[in-house]
Scaffold this active site. Structure first.
Site, short mmCIF file in Angstrom:
data_model
loop_
_atom_site.label_atom_id
_atom_site.label_comp_id
_atom_site.label_asym_id
_atom_site.label_seq_id
_atom_site.Cartn_x
_atom_site.Cartn_y
_atom_site.Cartn_z
N GLY A 160 59.99 34.73 27.20
CA GLY A 160 60.47 34.45 25.88
C GLY A 160 60.38 35.34 24.75
O GLY A 160 61.28 35.70 24.21
N GLU A 199 54.17 39.22 21.43
CA GLU A 199 53.63 39.41 20.07
C GLU A 199 52.96 40.95 19.74
O GLU A 199 52.11 40.89 19.07
CB GLU A 199 52.48 38.25 19.81
N HIS A 214 55.23 30.86 17.23
CA HIS A 214 54.18 31.26 18.14
C HIS A 214 53.78 32.63 17.98
O HIS A 214 52.71 33.09 18.08
CB HIS A 214 55.02 30.73 19.45
N GLU A 215 54.87 33.59 17.94
CA GLU A 215 54.66 34.93 18.10
C GLU A 215 53.91 35.28 16.76
O GLU A 215 52.98 36.18 16.73
CB GLU A 215 55.69 35.91 18.47
N HIS A 272 50.32 34.67 16.65
CA HIS A 272 49.54 35.65 17.55
C HIS A 272 48.93 36.91 16.58
O HIS A 272 48.18 37.54 17.10
CB HIS A 272 50.33 36.16 18.70
ZN ZN Z 1 52.06 33.75 23.26
#
Ligand code: ZN
Length: 863
Positions: free
Chosen positions: A274, A277, A308-309, A312
């Site tokens: 997907g 990061e 999400h990234e 991170h």
């Molecule tokens: Zn991740």
């Protein structure tokens, strides 16, 4: 290749004597646009200290050739030092400077420095992807997360290109038709987090600034890029808008200023996952740039990945796990923050927890019932183990368990813990205990037994309500039964856990909707827990355990509640409660406790009124799986017709132009088999049939062509004409998919051979061939490939890169051959190959387990 699979012991040994002061990496990719050039020049200079002068060590490097090795000014013979995976050096000093000059290979598999040529305009694009250990395909490195260092990159590229890396560039100089980009040194980061993106990318720029508590202002330059030919489809404003909301939100929650300067987000071709990061230079799969209409679920999914990234940058990049055992320390948190952030950052995706309950958790439940499941904190012996651990446990179960921790310890304790964790371990490496210590400080609770139950054991519990009533229909006792032996294939792992749950009581209101009439929150412990406060209440139509989805468990029902669902699942008013009910009946189907045809009947009856588009798309996928794999084979044909009829009915009833209409059109394309449905498909392609509001755009056209191809009704000329009209990267993939999906022995042989007999094919086309080859409906045609598959497993595993090997092992497993003989073949291979690579055995065991599950479900469905 010996030495390619770095072990935890070797990494620990190396870290015990070395500390890295910095890398300087020079890459020359001016040859990239020349298709005949297969390599680029890479020069690494690493400065490091050794606490045991005189000791030996090695750098990791996967390169076709090493030109020179120099240690502390002394030339080392590369032929002696380099074994194909490692550069060995002896006689270290206390302070060392080691230079390695190599020819590294452009990648076709998305591992290392990937090269892609755009069919639309002939332009070449490069990007790197390393996790867990492919930086060594681009430069010589101590390839382990706990040897952090500052990196200084210099990249020479064609003059017309731009180049990005983790840090901003400080200088660009032009010479001989090329430009050299000098980047600033990074903060100390792990090797797998470094990145380079290069090519004539289209760029959108923006800026974020924020007042910090100390009165200073944090300035973050933002950019987002994609291939030039995708630029007309690039909605950078939407992407950067979510980015800014996320930066606001994470600064408020984490109280630690974004540490990596600028924030670039590159959408890159043929990406294996997907997104990644990389600090300051995040890479995403470019399918997130939507060429055609997609549903809002796709936009929500992309926004989730952006957050999400971004999470991170703190969980993973600023503070990093010591070794891959603690991968969850970043992935579980980032997965949790993806959904949490969509709500908290006030994006428009207010159903994020519904999606999480319905989709992420389904991934976790599936993975956690494989015989290969593992605790969230895993035992990762080496890099092959690490590669397979980017799984439903590390991401989705871990995130579910963090959600449970928030319910158990309180969200203030959880986030205060995060804030202390960042401050205490900034630019360092951590293990489980580092986090637990802090959470115990902030929550005031002893988390040892909680962590033992949730993080250090595997498996999922099932919770079942037990309701007794009196003659007037009042509850005399409501209890929650917890068990572990709910899956016949997976013997009890013997662990009962503390669950903080809500119990929802639902009844019909005046309009017939099922609405919550009571909610009781309690701690479930042990095998049987009485719900205090329930006695004396009227027996409701539906008892829903784990209402609000606080814990991680399989929800079961008492007989009356299940009957309510059969007649009224779609009438549950609340979308999260409804999603939980859908998820629970799917688990019953997978577990062979509900006949597949009953599940299909529920979907056909209630999916048309499902308001949540993401849930609807899951239902489509699951109903298809139910018919293809879990139904009695004798009923498959009828089941498939029912799905296609249902798809057509709902397509015609859907609101014109709506996401639901598009989802049903796609589902019709997936299920169409009979003359009537295929006739409509052809009519939609030709323009002779129309459905009001349905735009038959390019991606939908390919879905329709796939339906015709799979039915043997798309000619070579027609498919070639469609490709000519859509001569793009996406078009080429879809075309390949269609060719492989034709129901002829020749088409299957060509798809098999394209993947097996050559390693020339890029990852994206490997995937497209496998997807077309493996259509369940073609099981008769693909049956004869089962034997060669098992014969080839070890050879492919040894010869191909791990990304391609995983696709082969998982994608070509004879999943559609849902009979006992295939199970026996899989068992024979497993019995006969105890010494095969553990990661390979794990993949085969999981596919074998899917098959055994399908057989149990079929037995349940057989009438
Ligand atoms: Zn991740």
């Amino acid at each position: 290749m010996p030495g390619k699979n770095l072990s935890r012991d070797e990494a620990q040994q190396r870290a015990s004597i070395l500390a890295v002061d910095g890398y300087r990496v020079r890459l020359d990719v001016t040859s990239a646009p020349n298709p005949a050039a297969t390599t680029f020049r890479s020069t690494t200079t690493v400065a490091f200290r050794c606490s045991e002068p005189g000791a030996d060590t090695f750098l990791d490097l996967l390169a076709p050739a090493v030109r020179s090795v120099t240690l502390n000014g002394r030339a080392v013979d590369p032929a002696a030092a380099y074994d194909g995976a490692r550069v060995h050096v002896e006689g270290l000093a206390a302070e060392n400077v080691l230079t390695v000059e190599a020819d590294c290979a452009y990648s076709r598999t998305g591992e290392g420095l990937h090269r892609f040529v755009d069919p639309a305009d002939g332009e070449t694009y490069l990007y790197t992807h390393y996790e867990p250990a492919d930086a060594r395909r681009v430069f010589a490195t101590f390839e382990q997360p706990d040897l952090k260092a500052p990196f200084t990159f210099t990249v020479t590229a064609p003059a017309a290109w731009d180049v990005w890396s983790n840090a901003p560039h400080e200088d660009v100089t032009a010479e001989d038709g090329a430009r050299t980009w000098e980047f600033a040194p990074t903060k100390p980061i792990s090797t797998y987090l470094t990145a380079v993106v290069a090519g004539p990318y289209h760029v959108a720029r923006d800026h974020y600034s924020r007042e910090l508590a100390d009165g200073t202002t944090l300035e973050i330059p933002l950019s987002a890029m994609c291939r030039r030919s995708l630029a007309p489809h690039f909605d950078a404003d939407e992407i950067l808008g979510v980015t800014k909301l996320g930066l606001d939100f994470f600064h408020e929650e984490f109280d630690y200023p974004y540490p990596f300067g600028k924030y670039d987000q590159a959408f890159v071709p043929e990406y294996n996952i997907g997104a990644m990061e990389n600090p300051g230079c995040v890479t995403f799969r470019e399918e997130f740039v939507f060429r055609s209409k997609v549903t809002d679920a796709a936009y929500e999914g992309r926004a989730n990945v952006i957050l999400h990234e971004m999470a991170h940058m703190w969980f993973g990049d600023l503070v990093t796990m010591r070794w891959w055992d603690d991968l969850w320390l970043k992935e579980s948190f980032a997965d949790f923050m993806g959904s949490y952030g969509l709500i908290g950052a006030r994006t428009r995706y207010s159903s994020a927890w519904v999606t999480f309950a319905n989709q992420r958790k389904a991934w976790a439940y599936r993975q956690d019932q494989f015989p290969t499941t593992h605790p969230i904190t895993a035992d990762i012996r080496d890099l092959e183990d690490a590669k397979l651990n980017f799984d439903g446990i590390t991401y989705a179960k871990g995130a579910s368990v963090l959600k449970q921790l928030v319910a158990y310890a309180g969200s203030e304790a959880f986030f205060e813990g995060a804030r202390r964790y960042f401050k205490r371990h900034a630019f360092g490496n951590t293990e489980l205990t580092d986090l637990l210590d802090i959470l115990e400080e902030t929550s005031g609770r002893d988390l040892t037994s909680w962590a033992a139950a949730w993080l250090q054991t595997a498996g999922v519990n099932a919770l079942t309500p037990q309701v007794t009533t009196d003659a007037e229909g009042r509850i005399t006792e409501l209890a929650v039964l917890q068990d572990t032996a709910d899956d016949p294939a997976t013997p009890s792992r013997g662990v009962l856990r503390p669950h903080r749950i809500a119990v929802g009581l639902y009844d019909r209101d005046a309009d017939g909707a099922l609405v919550r009439t009571g909610r009781i929150e309690l701690d479930v412990t042990g095998a049987r827990t009485v719900v205090t406060g329930a006695a004396g209440l009227p027996r409701p139509a539906l008892v829903l355990l784990n209402d609000d989805d606080l814990t991680y468990c399989k929800i079961r029902f008492d007989g009356d509640s299940l009957e309510t669902l059969r007649t009224g699942l779609g009438d549950i008013h609340d979308e999260l409660a409804r999603a939980l009910a859908w998820s629970a009946v799917w688990n019953l189907t997978r577990d062979g406790l509900m006949p597949a045809r009953d599940y299909v009947a529920l979907v056909l009856r209630f999916a048309g009124q499902e308001g949540n588009i993401g849930v609807l798309q899951s239902l489509h996928q699951q109903a298809k799986t139910a018919v293809d794999l879990y139904a009695d084979p004798a009923w498959r044909g009828e089941g498939g017709r029912l799905l296609a009829d249902g798809a057509l009915r709902e397509l015609r009833d859907a609101v014109p132009g709506s996401d639901h209409q598009l989802a049903w059109a796609r589902f019709l394309a997936q299920t169409a088999g009979g003359a009537e449905h295929l006739g409509l498909v052809r009519g939609l392609l030709a323009g002779s049939a129309r459905i009001d509001g349905l735009d038959v755009d390019q991606e939908l056209r390919w879905s329709l062509w796939l339906a015709l191809a799979a039915a043997g009704q798309a000619s070579d000329e027609e498919l070639a004409a469609e490709l000519a009209a859509d001569n793009t990267a996406g078009g080429k993939r879809q075309y390949t998919h269609c060719l492989a999906a034709r129901p002829t022995p020749e088409a299957k042989a060509a798809a098999w051979s394209a993947v097996v007999d050559s390693d020339e094919l890029p990852n994206a086309l490997v995937e497209a061939n496998i997807a077309g080859f493996a259509l369940p409906a073609h099981r008769d045609l693909t049956a004869l490939y089962a034997a060669p598959y098992f014969k080839l497993l070890e050879r492919i595993w040894a010869e191909r890169t791990i990304e391609i090997a995983i696709r082969f092992v998982s994608g070509f497993f004879p999943s559609a051959q849902t009979g006992e003989p295939t199970l026996a073949e899989a068992d024979a291979w497993l019995d006969g190959h105890p010494q095969a690579a553990p990661a390979l055995r794990r993949l085969v065991l999981e596919r074998r387990d899917d098959l055994a599950r399908a057989l149990r479900a079929q037995a349940c469905d057989r009438v």
